[in-house]
Design a protein around this motif. Structure first.
Motif, short mmCIF file in Angstrom:
data_model
loop_
_atom_site.label_atom_id
_atom_site.label_comp_id
_atom_site.label_asym_id
_atom_site.label_seq_id
_atom_site.Cartn_x
_atom_site.Cartn_y
_atom_site.Cartn_z
N LEU A 133 0.84 -1.59 -0.21
CA LEU A 133 -0.56 0.02 -0.21
C LEU A 133 -0.05 1.62 0.09
O LEU A 133 0.51 2.16 -0.13
N GLY A 134 2.23 1.00 0.79
CA GLY A 134 2.82 1.93 0.93
C GLY A 134 3.98 2.27 -0.50
O GLY A 134 3.36 3.75 -0.76
N TRP B 272 0.81 3.91 -3.06
CA TRP B 272 0.34 5.42 -2.46
C TRP B 272 0.20 6.22 -3.37
O TRP B 272 0.90 6.85 -3.97
N THR C 66 3.65 10.48 3.11
CA THR C 66 2.58 9.38 3.22
C THR C 66 2.70 7.84 2.77
O THR C 66 3.14 7.09 3.74
N GLY C 67 3.09 7.76 1.47
CA GLY C 67 3.25 6.91 0.97
C GLY C 67 5.02 6.03 1.34
O GLY C 67 4.84 4.57 1.89
N ILE D 270 4.08 4.78 5.21
CA ILE D 270 3.75 4.20 5.37
C ILE D 270 4.86 2.41 5.30
O ILE D 270 5.03 1.50 5.83
#
Length: 149
Positions: free
Chosen positions: A63-64, A67, A73-74, A77
């Motif tokens: 998910l990271g 992202w 943010t990515g 994560i």
């Protein structure tokens, strides 16, 4: 400040390992076939946490990497996922060595490499996040012609 260089987030070995982690964790949870070293070295709640951790780090890490929003943010994560992945891999290495000793050298070497690679990637991401933060502080707004900023 020079050019801002962020390392590629599409590293094939990392993606392959993160993609396989939830498969392994899910199969362990569904089939209940834990490795002997894990059964002998870890209490049952830790075993379940270890298996759930495999699922979560795989899903979270991918998910990271994928992202679609802010890069920071990515990366954050992905950083959390690879740190936990390195920890979980290290747990397995210790269980192997404690239970099987020298007979587990080959398997322990591979899981140690996975742990070291995960933590190495975590260090790269931390450096990239620091560079990104520094670059965002260096952005200056130029005043309009004849105006004040």
């Amino acid at each position: 400040m020079g050019y801002l260089r962020i390392r590629s987030r599409h590293q094939p070995f990392e993606v392959a390992a993160l993609a396989m982690a939830p498969v392994c964790g899910g199969l362990l949870l569904l089939l209940g076939g834990r490795p002997t070293s894990v059964r002998m070295a870890m209490p049952v709640p830790i075993q379940i946490g270890w298996e759930l951790g495999l699922v979560l780090v795989g899903v979270g890490g991918l998910l990271g990497i994928l992202w679609p929003g802010r890069l920071a943010t990515g990366l954050g994560i992905e950083l959390a996922s690879v740190v936990v992945f390195g920890t979980i891999s290290g747990m397995y290495t210790m269980a192997l060595l404690v239970v099987s000793g020298r007979q587990a050298i080959a398997a322990a070497s591979f899981s140690t490499a996975l742990a070291v690679g995960s933590l190495w990637r975590a260090a790269q991401i931390a450096i990239d996040l620091r560079r990104l933060a520094q670059a965002s502080q260096c952005i200056a707004v130029e005043p309009a012609e004849g105006g004040v900023p």
